[in-house]
Scaffold this motif. Structure first.
Motif, PDB file in Angstrom:
ATOM      1  N   SER A  44       9.536 -18.980 -28.859  1.00 45.53           N
ATOM      2  CA  SER A  44       8.731 -19.724 -28.072  1.00 45.53           C
ATOM      3  C   SER A  44       7.324 -19.751 -28.769  1.00 45.53           C
ATOM      4  O   SER A  44       6.817 -19.233 -29.370  1.00 45.53           O
ATOM      5  N   GLU A  45       6.744 -20.863 -28.392  1.00 43.57           N
ATOM      6  CA  GLU A  45       5.248 -21.230 -28.907  1.00 43.57           C
ATOM      7  C   GLU A  45       4.281 -21.024 -27.881  1.00 43.57           C
ATOM      8  O   GLU A  45       3.324 -20.570 -28.227  1.00 43.57           O
ATOM      9  N   GLN A  46       4.515 -21.005 -26.674  1.00 42.67           N
ATOM     10  CA  GLN A  46       3.683 -20.928 -25.548  1.00 42.67           C
ATOM     11  C   GLN A  46       4.406 -19.917 -24.646  1.00 42.67           C
ATOM     12  O   GLN A  46       5.771 -19.957 -24.466  1.00 42.67           O
ATOM     13  N   ASN A  47       3.632 -19.020 -24.000  1.00 40.38           N
ATOM     14  CA  ASN A  47       4.406 -18.108 -22.951  1.00 40.38           C
ATOM     15  C   ASN A  47       4.002 -18.758 -21.380  1.00 40.38           C
ATOM     16  O   ASN A  47       2.859 -18.715 -21.387  1.00 40.38           O
ATOM     17  N   VAL A  48       5.169 -19.271 -20.891  1.00 41.04           N
ATOM     18  CA  VAL A  48       4.843 -19.622 -19.540  1.00 41.04           C
ATOM     19  C   VAL A  48       5.884 -18.986 -18.608  1.00 41.04           C
ATOM     20  O   VAL A  48       7.043 -18.719 -19.263  1.00 41.04           O
ATOM     21  N   SER A  49       5.811 -19.085 -17.524  1.00 40.94           N
ATOM     22  CA  SER A  49       6.710 -18.947 -16.433  1.00 40.94           C
ATOM     23  C   SER A  49       6.392 -19.582 -15.084  1.00 40.94           C
ATOM     24  O   SER A  49       5.253 -19.556 -14.388  1.00 40.94           O
ATOM     25  N   ALA A  50       7.295 -20.412 -14.758  1.00 39.37           N
ATOM     26  CA  ALA A  50       7.059 -21.430 -13.719  1.00 39.37           C
ATOM     27  C   ALA A  50       8.436 -21.487 -12.900  1.00 39.37           C
ATOM     28  O   ALA A  50       9.551 -21.652 -13.474  1.00 39.37           O
ATOM     29  N   ASP A  51       8.390 -21.596 -11.610  1.00 45.43           N
ATOM     30  CA  ASP A  51       9.545 -21.584 -10.759  1.00 45.43           C
ATOM     31  C   ASP A  51       9.895 -23.032 -10.173  1.00 45.43           C
ATOM     32  O   ASP A  51       8.847 -23.814 -10.235  1.00 45.43           O
ATOM     33  N   GLY A  52      11.025 -23.326  -9.650  1.00 51.06           N
ATOM     34  CA  GLY A  52      11.440 -24.569  -8.877  1.00 51.06           C
ATOM     35  C   GLY A  52      12.387 -24.284  -8.220  1.00 51.06           C
ATOM     36  O   GLY A  52      13.277 -23.417  -8.161  1.00 51.06           O
ATOM     37  N   ILE A  53      13.026 -25.258  -7.632  1.00 47.59           N
ATOM     38  CA  ILE A  53      14.334 -25.469  -7.071  1.00 47.59           C
ATOM     39  C   ILE A  53      14.894 -26.772  -7.109  1.00 47.59           C
ATOM     40  O   ILE A  53      14.303 -27.760  -7.332  1.00 47.59           O
ATOM     41  N   VAL A  54      16.246 -26.860  -7.021  1.00 45.88           N
ATOM     42  CA  VAL A  54      16.885 -28.121  -7.435  1.00 45.88           C
ATOM     43  C   VAL A  54      18.251 -28.188  -6.244  1.00 45.88           C
ATOM     44  O   VAL A  54      18.781 -27.103  -6.288  1.00 45.88           O
TER      45      VAL A  54
END
Length: 143
Positions: free
Chosen positions: A88-98
């Motif tokens: 990975s190039e960037q460390n991100v963590s984000a959530d969502g709902i589908v």
């Protein structure tokens, strides 16, 4: 094939592995007829572009299902996208709902909400604490 397995396939094949060919298998013909999915006017063309853009921004990532519920033809899945994987190039963590509605083991409707604000803050495209600033009435300006 269970609905949960189909949701997992959506995230793994299309999102994580960037395999747009799976769209033809997962999307119900009614989606092609109505030509809209999750607000995208042409999902067969638009989803691959969106997925590719995310891959270009962060590199490799995983999508983990935190909670999954089913009610008749509908599923609701709470997930988190994480890029803390090798490559990975960037460390991100984000959530969502589908939410997905299925007909004959294919996606006939899809509605999603993703925490794009947090996602873009972590990428440095929005300043830290941008949400409180917006709620306070401040405007974000780019130089």
């Amino acid at each position: 094939m269970s609905k949960r397995h189909l949701v997992e396939r959506w995230f793994t094949a299309i999102w994580e592995n960037n395999n747009a060919a799976v769209l033809a298998e997962l999307l119900h013909p009614s989606v092609r007829e109505s030509n809209t999915l999750d607000g995208m006017p042409n999902p067969h063309d638009d989803f691959p572009v969106l997925v590719e853009a995310v891959h270009r921004l962060i590199g490799r990532f995983s999508v983990d299902i935190l909670h999954h519920m089913e009610d008749g033809d509908w599923t609701s899945t709470f997930f988190v996208l994480r890029s803390d994987v090798h490559g990975s190039e960037q460390n991100v963590s984000a959530d969502g709902i589908v939410m997905m509605r299925f007909i004959d083991n294919q996606i006939a409707e899809l509605r999603s909400r993703f925490d794009a604000f947090t996602f873009f803050e972590q990428l440095g495209q929005l300043p830290e604490e941008a949400m409180p600033a917006c709620l306070a009435g401040q405007r974000l300006t780019w130089a």
